[in-house]
Write a protein that holds these residues in place. Structure first.
Motif: not given
Length: 130
Positions: A44-56, A1-5
Motif C-alpha cells: 500500500x505504501x509503495x504502490x498505493x494500491x491493495x490489489x494483488x499483483x498479476x500472477x504467472x 499457484x496459490x490464490x490471493x486474498x
C-alpha cells in the motif's frame, strides 16, 4: 499457484492498521500470517494500491516465439509430421531443445489441431476461422 486474498480482506486489514493497530495485531485479528499483513502494508505504501499483483508468466513470451514462423511453415509443408520429428528438426536447424508436448501446446495456441486418421497416423491442420 496459490490464490490471493480477496480485496475486501485486504482493505479491512489495511483499515485496521491505519486505525492505529500494529500489522501483527491485524494479522491475529483477521487470521492471516504476520508476513501477509506486513507485506500488504508495504504494498500500500509503495504502490498505493491493495490489489494483488498479476500472477504467472506474462503472455507472449517464451523460447518458441522467435521460431513461430519456422514451426508454422514446417507444419504446413508437412502436416503429418510428429512432434518428436518437429523437435528434432528444430534442434538440427536452430539448436533449440523443445519437448514435443511444448511444441504441441504452442501449435494448438496458434490454431492448429491434430486430426486422427483411420490408419493410426494423424495430421496437423489449421482450424477454420469461425
Amino acid at each position: 499457484m496459490t490464490q490471493s486474498f480477496s480485496l475486501d480482506l485486504r482493505v479491512r486489514v489495511a483499515d485496521f492498521v491505519e486505525a492505529g493497530h500494529s500489522c501483527r495485531a491485524a494479522a491475529r485479528h483477521f487470521g492471516v500470517s504476520d508476513s501477509c499483513a506486513i507485506k500488504l502494508m508495504q504494498r500500500k505504501r509503495q504502490m498505493g494500491s491493495l490489489a494483488p499483483a498479476r500472477q504467472g508468466r506474462p503472455p507472449g513470451r517464451g523460447k518458441l516465439v522467435a521460431y513461430e514462423a519456422f514451426l508454422i511453415q514446417t507444419v504446413e509443408a508437412e502436416p503429418a509430421i510428429t512432434m518428436p520429428e518437429l523437435a528434432a528438426r528444430l534442434l538440427d536447424e536452430h539448436e533449440i531443445v523443445a519437448a514435443p508436448a511444448m511444441l504441441s501446446r504452442f501449435l494448438c495456441r496458434r490454431g492448429f489441431s491434430y486430426k486422427k486418421m483411420p490408419h493410426g497416423g494423424g495430421v496437423r491442420t489449421r482450424r477454420r476461422a469461425g
